[in-house]
Motif scaffolding. Structure first.
Motif, PDB file in Angstrom:
ATOM      1  N   MET A   1      79.962  26.735  43.541  1.00 12.97           N
ATOM      2  CA  MET A   1      79.415  27.873  42.838  1.00 12.97           C
ATOM      3  C   MET A   1      79.931  29.164  43.465  1.00 12.97           C
ATOM      4  N   LEU A   2      80.147  30.130  42.604  1.00  8.74           N
ATOM      5  CA  LEU A   2      80.702  31.412  43.033  1.00  8.74           C
ATOM      6  C   LEU A   2      79.729  32.549  42.710  1.00  8.74           C
ATOM      7  N   ALA A   3      80.009  33.700  43.284  1.00 11.82           N
ATOM      8  CA  ALA A   3      79.195  34.889  43.014  1.00 11.82           C
ATOM      9  C   ALA A   3      79.118  35.160  41.518  1.00 11.82           C
ATOM     10  N   SER A   4      80.216  34.987  40.811  1.00  8.90           N
ATOM     11  CA  SER A   4      80.236  35.246  39.367  1.00  8.90           C
ATOM     12  C   SER A   4      79.336  34.292  38.588  1.00  8.90           C
ATOM     13  N   ASP A   5      79.015  33.133  39.159  1.00  6.24           N
ATOM     14  CA  ASP A   5      78.134  32.168  38.500  1.00  6.24           C
ATOM     15  C   ASP A   5      76.667  32.573  38.582  1.00  6.24           C
ATOM     16  N   VAL A   6      76.280  33.301  39.609  1.00  2.00           N
ATOM     17  CA  VAL A   6      74.869  33.620  39.824  1.00  2.00           C
ATOM     18  C   VAL A   6      74.526  35.097  39.641  1.00  2.00           C
ATOM     19  N   MET A   7      75.534  35.946  39.570  1.00  2.00           N
ATOM     20  CA  MET A   7      75.266  37.389  39.485  1.00  2.00           C
ATOM     21  C   MET A   7      74.626  37.745  38.156  1.00  2.00           C
ATOM     22  N   THR A   8      73.904  38.838  38.176  1.00  4.90           N
ATOM     23  CA  THR A   8      73.342  39.394  36.961  1.00  4.90           C
ATOM     24  C   THR A   8      74.061  40.697  36.652  1.00  4.90           C
ATOM     25  N   THR A   9      74.145  40.992  35.392  1.00 10.32           N
ATOM     26  CA  THR A   9      74.734  42.265  34.971  1.00 10.32           C
ATOM     27  C   THR A   9      73.652  43.166  34.391  1.00 10.32           C
ATOM     28  N   ASP A  10      72.409  42.791  34.637  1.00 19.20           N
ATOM     29  CA  ASP A  10      71.259  43.534  34.145  1.00 19.20           C
ATOM     30  C   ASP A  10      70.916  44.658  35.117  1.00 19.20           C
ATOM     31  N   PHE A  11      71.679  45.705  35.055  1.00 20.04           N
ATOM     32  CA  PHE A  11      71.430  46.878  35.883  1.00 20.04           C
ATOM     33  C   PHE A  11      71.925  48.100  35.130  1.00 20.04           C
ATOM     34  N   PHE A  12      71.480  49.240  35.559  1.00 13.20           N
ATOM     35  CA  PHE A  12      72.015  50.476  35.004  1.00 13.20           C
ATOM     36  C   PHE A  12      72.538  51.296  36.164  1.00 13.20           C
ATOM     37  N   VAL A 128      78.503  42.879  43.501  1.00 13.95           N
ATOM     38  CA  VAL A 128      79.756  42.198  43.196  1.00 13.95           C
ATOM     39  C   VAL A 128      80.727  43.223  42.615  1.00 13.95           C
ATOM     40  N   VAL A 129      81.871  43.378  43.283  1.00 18.18           N
ATOM     41  CA  VAL A 129      82.876  44.342  42.843  1.00 18.18           C
ATOM     42  C   VAL A 129      84.231  43.653  42.707  1.00 18.18           C
ATOM     43  N   ASP A 130      85.033  44.160  41.780  1.00 14.93           N
ATOM     44  CA  ASP A 130      86.361  43.582  41.586  1.00 14.93           C
ATOM     45  C   ASP A 130      87.376  44.259  42.508  1.00 14.93           C
ATOM     46  N   ASP A 131      88.657  43.964  42.301  1.00 16.60           N
ATOM     47  CA  ASP A 131      89.722  44.498  43.169  1.00 16.60           C
ATOM     48  C   ASP A 131      89.819  46.017  43.142  1.00 16.60           C
ATOM     49  N   GLU A 132      89.439  46.628  42.020  1.00 15.73           N
ATOM     50  CA  GLU A 132      89.481  48.097  41.922  1.00 15.73           C
ATOM     51  C   GLU A 132      88.162  48.740  42.332  1.00 15.73           C
ATOM     52  N   HIS A 133      87.283  47.969  42.905  1.00 12.63           N
ATOM     53  CA  HIS A 133      85.953  48.395  43.350  1.00 12.63           C
ATOM     54  C   HIS A 133      85.064  48.796  42.173  1.00 12.63           C
ATOM     55  N   LYS A 134      85.303  48.163  41.022  1.00 11.86           N
ATOM     56  CA  LYS A 134      84.450  48.351  39.851  1.00 11.86           C
ATOM     57  C   LYS A 134      83.271  47.391  39.985  1.00 11.86           C
ATOM     58  N   VAL A 136      80.705  44.832  38.958  1.00 13.29           N
ATOM     59  CA  VAL A 136      80.627  43.834  37.890  1.00 13.29           C
ATOM     60  C   VAL A 136      79.324  43.041  37.918  1.00 13.29           C
ATOM     61  N   GLY A 137      78.541  43.130  38.999  1.00 16.96           N
ATOM     62  CA  GLY A 137      77.289  42.389  39.052  1.00 16.96           C
ATOM     63  C   GLY A 137      76.493  42.668  40.310  1.00 16.96           C
ATOM     64  N   GLN A 138      75.292  42.127  40.330  1.00 14.90           N
ATOM     65  CA  GLN A 138      74.444  42.217  41.517  1.00 14.90           C
ATOM     66  C   GLN A 138      73.781  40.870  41.722  1.00 14.90           C
ATOM     67  N   ILE A 139      73.488  40.566  42.977  1.00 12.07           N
ATOM     68  CA  ILE A 139      72.849  39.298  43.309  1.00 12.07           C
ATOM     69  C   ILE A 139      71.737  39.563  44.311  1.00 12.07           C
ATOM     70  N   SER A 140      70.553  39.043  43.987  1.00  8.66           N
ATOM     71  CA  SER A 140      69.425  39.102  44.915  1.00  8.66           C
ATOM     72  C   SER A 140      69.088  37.683  45.333  1.00  8.66           C
ATOM     73  N   GLU A 141      68.139  37.558  46.233  1.00  6.15           N
ATOM     74  CA  GLU A 141      67.678  36.223  46.624  1.00  6.15           C
ATOM     75  C   GLU A 141      67.202  35.456  45.397  1.00  6.15           C
ATOM     76  N   HIS A 147      69.353  29.909  40.503  1.00  7.45           N
ATOM     77  CA  HIS A 147      70.532  29.146  40.117  1.00  7.45           C
ATOM     78  C   HIS A 147      70.581  27.789  40.824  1.00  7.45           C
ATOM     79  N   VAL A 148      70.299  27.777  42.111  1.00  2.32           N
ATOM     80  CA  VAL A 148      70.336  26.517  42.865  1.00  2.32           C
ATOM     81  C   VAL A 148      69.257  25.562  42.373  1.00  2.32           C
ATOM     82  N   PHE A 149      68.020  26.047  42.217  1.00  3.59           N
ATOM     83  CA  PHE A 149      66.936  25.174  41.784  1.00  3.59           C
ATOM     84  C   PHE A 149      67.156  24.633  40.374  1.00  3.59           C
ATOM     85  N   GLN A 150      67.791  25.401  39.516  1.00  3.80           N
ATOM     86  CA  GLN A 150      68.078  24.918  38.167  1.00  3.80           C
ATOM     87  C   GLN A 150      69.106  23.785  38.169  1.00  3.80           C
ATOM     88  N   GLN A 151      69.904  23.693  39.219  1.00  2.00           N
ATOM     89  CA  GLN A 151      70.914  22.651  39.317  1.00  2.00           C
ATOM     90  C   GLN A 151      70.362  21.347  39.892  1.00  2.00           C
TER      91      GLN A 151
END
Length: 156
Positions: A1-12, A128-134, A136-141, A147-151
């Motif tokens: 599993m990667l950061a992109s699998d668990v990150m949320t994009t629900d932020f402003f 979570v930031v890409d190569d251009e420091h854009k 793309v997501g955030q991850i909390s505990e 994500h882990v418990f759902q698996q």
């Protein structure tokens, strides 16, 4: 599993030049503790509720070496006065720059480690930031555990 699998994009995102009091208007309803700050498409920091409260407290209270028990402390006007000053400052002036960032392809183990290490960081999330420091997501505990418990299969 990667950061992109668990990150949320629900932020402003917040604009660094907006006054804090104005930037916080959408926060009250959403009850966010951390808001990312983006300038010209690049992630530059996070405005945190924790840091705002920390800055509003007098230094002798912030330093727990002096007073372990604050039950004696009166309701100091210093806090509201300092909060007013903070509210009038720009997001850039009040934001935290000491944040945890990872790439989208960072392993979940590395993300979980980043979440619990380096307690001196002012933010609690991993961003979570890409190569251009854009941003793309955030991850909390919460995202990691969910994500882990759902698996997992608990029917054994």
């Amino acid at each position: 599993m990667l950061a992109s699998d668990v990150m949320t994009t629900d932020f402003f995102i917040l604009d660094p030049e907006v006054p804090v009091y104005q930037a916080l208007e959408p926060v009250w309803e959403r009850r966010r503790r951390e808001m990312p700050v983006v300038e010209e498409g690049r992630f530059i920091g996070v405005l945190t509720m924790r840091e705002l409260i920390h800055r509003a407290l007098p230094s002798y209270i912030r330093d727990d070496r002096h007073f372990a028990n604050l039950t004696f402390a009166p309701d100091l006007h210093q806090i509201t006065d300092r909060m007013k000053d903070l509210g009038s400052s720009t997001v850039r002036e009040a934001m935290s720059r000491e944040v945890r960032t990872v790439a989208p392809d960072t392993s979940l183990l590395a993300v979980a480690t980043a979440l619990i290490r380096d307690e001196k960081k002012e933010t609690r999330n991993v961003w979570v930031v890409d190569d251009e420091h854009k941003l793309v997501g955030q991850i909390s505990e919460w995202e990691v555990l969910r994500h882990v418990f759902q698996q997992l299969d608990f029917t054994d």
